[in-house]
Design a protein around this motif. Structure first.
Motif, PDB file in Angstrom:
ATOM      1  N   GLN A 120       0.854  -1.182   0.000  1.00 45.14           N
ATOM      2  CA  GLN A 120       0.000   0.000   0.000  1.00 45.14           C
ATOM      3  C   GLN A 120       0.896   1.240   0.000  1.00 45.14           C
ATOM      4  O   GLN A 120       2.003   1.213   0.532  1.00 45.14           O
ATOM      5  N   PRO A 121       0.436   2.351  -0.631  1.00 41.29           N
ATOM      6  CA  PRO A 121       1.251   3.575  -0.648  1.00 41.29           C
ATOM      7  C   PRO A 121       1.659   3.990   0.758  1.00 41.29           C
ATOM      8  O   PRO A 121       0.825   4.028   1.672  1.00 41.29           O
ATOM      9  N   GLY A 122       2.961   4.257   0.929  1.00 38.85           N
ATOM     10  CA  GLY A 122       3.479   4.641   2.239  1.00 38.85           C
ATOM     11  C   GLY A 122       3.875   6.104   2.285  1.00 38.85           C
ATOM     12  O   GLY A 122       3.501   6.897   1.414  1.00 38.85           O
ATOM     13  N   ALA A 123       4.638   6.452   3.293  1.00 36.64           N
ATOM     14  CA  ALA A 123       5.021   7.846   3.519  1.00 36.64           C
ATOM     15  C   ALA A 123       5.870   8.380   2.372  1.00 36.64           C
ATOM     16  O   ALA A 123       6.859   7.749   1.979  1.00 36.64           O
ATOM     17  N   ALA A 124       5.493   9.545   1.845  1.00 39.09           N
ATOM     18  CA  ALA A 124       6.240  10.158   0.737  1.00 39.09           C
ATOM     19  C   ALA A 124       7.652  10.533   1.160  1.00 39.09           C
ATOM     20  O   ALA A 124       8.568  10.558   0.337  1.00 39.09           O
ATOM     21  N   ALA A 125       7.834  10.809   2.451  1.00 35.16           N
ATOM     22  CA  ALA A 125       9.157  11.220   2.943  1.00 35.16           C
ATOM     23  C   ALA A 125      10.202  10.134   2.719  1.00 35.16           C
ATOM     24  O   ALA A 125      11.370  10.429   2.468  1.00 35.16           O
ATOM     25  N   ILE A 126       9.790   8.873   2.799  1.00 35.16           N
ATOM     26  CA  ILE A 126      10.745   7.784   2.588  1.00 35.16           C
ATOM     27  C   ILE A 126      11.146   7.716   1.113  1.00 35.16           C
ATOM     28  O   ILE A 126      12.300   7.453   0.774  1.00 35.16           O
ATOM     29  N   GLY A 127      10.205   7.979   0.211  1.00 36.58           N
ATOM     30  CA  GLY A 127      10.530   8.032  -1.215  1.00 36.58           C
ATOM     31  C   GLY A 127      11.506   9.142  -1.539  1.00 36.58           C
ATOM     32  O   GLY A 127      12.416   8.971  -2.358  1.00 36.58           O
ATOM     33  N   LEU A 128      11.341  10.293  -0.876  1.00 37.64           N
ATOM     34  CA  LEU A 128      12.271  11.414  -1.077  1.00 37.64           C
ATOM     35  C   LEU A 128      13.649  11.085  -0.502  1.00 37.64           C
ATOM     36  O   LEU A 128      14.673  11.470  -1.072  1.00 37.64           O
ATOM     37  N   LYS A 129      13.658  10.384   0.634  1.00 35.73           N
ATOM     38  CA  LYS A 129      14.938   9.982   1.245  1.00 35.73           C
ATOM     39  C   LYS A 129      15.670   8.991   0.332  1.00 35.73           C
ATOM     40  O   LYS A 129      16.893   9.086   0.153  1.00 35.73           O
ATOM     41  N   ALA A 130      14.941   8.054  -0.258  1.00 37.32           N
ATOM     42  CA  ALA A 130      15.558   7.097  -1.168  1.00 37.32           C
ATOM     43  C   ALA A 130      16.103   7.800  -2.407  1.00 37.32           C
ATOM     44  O   ALA A 130      17.165   7.443  -2.928  1.00 37.32           O
ATOM     45  N   GLN A 131      15.400   8.820  -2.890  1.00 34.96           N
ATOM     46  CA  GLN A 131      15.878   9.621  -4.026  1.00 34.96           C
ATOM     47  C   GLN A 131      17.200  10.295  -3.685  1.00 34.96           C
ATOM     48  O   GLN A 131      18.151  10.264  -4.474  1.00 34.96           O
ATOM     49  N   LEU A 190      25.236   7.378  -6.397  1.00 35.10           N
ATOM     50  CA  LEU A 190      25.629   7.421  -7.810  1.00 35.10           C
ATOM     51  C   LEU A 190      26.542   8.605  -8.090  1.00 35.10           C
ATOM     52  O   LEU A 190      27.402   8.545  -8.977  1.00 35.10           O
ATOM     53  N   GLY A 191      26.368   9.697  -7.330  1.00 41.75           N
ATOM     54  CA  GLY A 191      27.182  10.889  -7.549  1.00 41.75           C
ATOM     55  C   GLY A 191      28.668  10.657  -7.356  1.00 41.75           C
ATOM     56  O   GLY A 191      29.497  11.375  -7.925  1.00 41.75           O
ATOM     57  N   GLN A 192      29.022   9.647  -6.582  1.00 42.91           N
ATOM     58  CA  GLN A 192      30.428   9.340  -6.349  1.00 42.91           C
ATOM     59  C   GLN A 192      31.028   8.482  -7.462  1.00 42.91           C
ATOM     60  O   GLN A 192      32.234   8.294  -7.520  1.00 42.91           O
ATOM     61  N   HIS A 193      30.169   7.992  -8.353  1.00 43.58           N
ATOM     62  CA  HIS A 193      30.630   7.093  -9.425  1.00 43.58           C
ATOM     63  C   HIS A 193      29.915   7.434 -10.730  1.00 43.58           C
ATOM     64  O   HIS A 193      29.289   6.578 -11.347  1.00 43.58           O
ATOM     65  N   SER A 194      30.033   8.682 -11.148  1.00 47.28           N
ATOM     66  CA  SER A 194      29.298   9.114 -12.340  1.00 47.28           C
ATOM     67  C   SER A 194      30.184   9.887 -13.309  1.00 47.28           C
ATOM     68  O   SER A 194      29.729  10.831 -13.955  1.00 47.28           O
ATOM     69  N   ALA A 195      31.458   9.505 -13.422  1.00 51.84           N
ATOM     70  CA  ALA A 195      32.366  10.203 -14.332  1.00 51.84           C
ATOM     71  C   ALA A 195      31.797  10.213 -15.742  1.00 51.84           C
ATOM     72  O   ALA A 195      31.383   9.189 -16.266  1.00 51.84           O
ATOM     73  N   GLY A 196      31.771  11.390 -16.347  1.00 51.86           N
ATOM     74  CA  GLY A 196      31.225  11.517 -17.689  1.00 51.86           C
ATOM     75  C   GLY A 196      29.769  11.912 -17.707  1.00 51.86           C
ATOM     76  O   GLY A 196      29.217  12.218 -18.764  1.00 51.86           O
ATOM     77  N   TYR A 197      29.098  11.891 -16.563  1.00 49.92           N
ATOM     78  CA  TYR A 197      27.690  12.260 -16.473  1.00 49.92           C
ATOM     79  C   TYR A 197      27.503  13.439 -15.516  1.00 49.92           C
ATOM     80  O   TYR A 197      28.306  13.647 -14.611  1.00 49.92           O
ATOM     81  N   LYS A 198      26.424  14.156 -15.714  1.00 46.85           N
ATOM     82  CA  LYS A 198      26.034  15.202 -14.777  1.00 46.85           C
ATOM     83  C   LYS A 198      24.696  14.802 -14.169  1.00 46.85           C
ATOM     84  O   LYS A 198      23.712  14.605 -14.887  1.00 46.85           O
ATOM     85  N   ILE A 199      24.653  14.674 -12.850  1.00 53.77           N
ATOM     86  CA  ILE A 199      23.426  14.287 -12.162  1.00 53.77           C
ATOM     87  C   ILE A 199      22.766  15.528 -11.583  1.00 53.77           C
ATOM     88  O   ILE A 199      23.390  16.275 -10.831  1.00 53.77           O
ATOM     89  N   ILE A 200      21.511  15.753 -11.937  1.00 48.51           N
ATOM     90  CA  ILE A 200      20.769  16.901 -11.416  1.00 48.51           C
ATOM     91  C   ILE A 200      20.422  16.626  -9.951  1.00 48.51           C
ATOM     92  O   ILE A 200      19.954  15.542  -9.610  1.00 48.51           O
ATOM     93  N   ASP A 201      20.663  17.595  -9.078  1.00 49.43           N
ATOM     94  CA  ASP A 201      20.398  17.369  -7.660  1.00 49.43           C
ATOM     95  C   ASP A 201      18.891  17.247  -7.417  1.00 49.43           C
ATOM     96  O   ASP A 201      18.082  17.852  -8.135  1.00 49.43           O
ATOM     97  N   PRO A 202      18.469  16.456  -6.433  1.00 50.50           N
ATOM     98  CA  PRO A 202      17.048  16.194  -6.202  1.00 50.50           C
ATOM     99  C   PRO A 202      16.199  17.447  -5.981  1.00 50.50           C
ATOM    100  O   PRO A 202      15.053  17.502  -6.425  1.00 50.50           O
TER     101      PRO A 202
END
Length: 275
Positions: free
Chosen positions: A114-125, A132-144
């Motif tokens: 069942q749908p749970g707390a949105a805060a946990i989804g944001l924390k997982a994001q 991934l930001g520590q291992h993304s050479a060649g890519y630019k990751i947009i901050d959440p």
């Protein structure tokens, strides 16, 4: 003389018709060459009419225009070239400002399906961004925070998310890749423990005879709910193509509902991860 003129003219025409590859360097310089090979980190080439082979690092290249007309665009980051890993080549016909950019959208969190707390989804994001930001050479990751603000401003709420294709979301966020994930937490078995302490005291008189015996004791009980945790991860390109779809369940159930281990497991095996 006439024959010599004809031969010279014919040779000049053939030379002018020879197609070359054009390497556009990050500093704006262009060189016309014949490319011999392309490896993960370098491009080997020779100049027209020569046989000596030269090598240039991909980190110093912004684009290659092949003699066939095909374009290869290379990502460039601000860090020194000798500290970067092999850059990723992009060959999809996407807007230039999307190339090699990644956005991670808020994860879906399910508690007992069942749908749970949105805060946990944001924390997982946020956790996925940090890992991934520590291992993304060649890519630019947009901050959440930037990603979530752009989604809200475009009217992409959790309730309306299903009404947008991944291409729609890529266009809104200005990226080539989108990472979407789900954290699922289900109640597993419960554990309980009980411990008892007893204390017996014997009272004696001056003659060391027993005058009385007193007993005291205490007991302590505790119970813990354990959870089965799993994470699923999907990666899409801005042409709606799915390039990664995998799930992983935590090896052991936990009492705190931690999803870090399965999330890290999936990220390390996704095509955007660089060691």
């Amino acid at each position: 003389m006439l024959c010599l003129s004809i031969v010279t003219c014919s040779f000049a025409q053939n030379q002018s018709q020879v197609k070359v590859d054009i390497i556009k360097k990050s500093n704006g310089e262009e060189i016309k060459v014949k490319i011999i090979r392309i490896t993960d980190a370098e491009v080997s080439f020779i100049y027209t009419g020569e046989t000596a082979e030269y090598v240039i690092k991909k980190a110093d290249i912004s684009q290659i225009v092949h003699s066939s007309g095909r374009l290869e665009t290379f990502s460039s980051m601000g860090t020194p070239a000798n500290t970067r890993q092999a850059d990723q080549i992009t060959m999809s016909a996407t807007p230039a400002d999307h190339h090699n950019k990644i956005a991670i959208i808020p994860f879906t969190y399910l508690m007992d399906n069942q749908p749970g707390a949105a805060a946990i989804g944001l924390k997982a994001q946020q956790d996925a961004y940090s890992l991934l930001g520590q291992h993304s050479a060649g890519y630019k990751i947009i901050d959440p925070r930037t990603t979530n603000a752009a989604l809200i401003q475009a009217g992409v709420t959790p309730e309306k998310m299903m009404g947008f294709t991944m291409k729609n979301l890529c266009d809104i966020l200005g990226v080539e890749y989108i990472i979407d994930g789900t954290v699922t937490q289900n109640k597993g078995y419960s554990t309980s423990t009980t411990s008892t302490n007893e204390d017996t005291k014997i009272k004696r008189n001056d003659a060391d005879k027993v005058k009385g015996i007193s007993n005291s004791g205490s007991s302590y009980s505790s119970a813990a709910q354990r959870y089965d945790i799993s994470v699923s991860l999907q990666i899409y390109m801005d042409n709606n193509a799915s390039i990664y779809n995998a799930s992983h369940k935590a090896f052991l159930s936990s009492t705190d509902g931690s999803y870090s281990a399965p999330l890290e497991y999936l990220l390390k095996r996704c095509p955007l991860y660089r060691r």
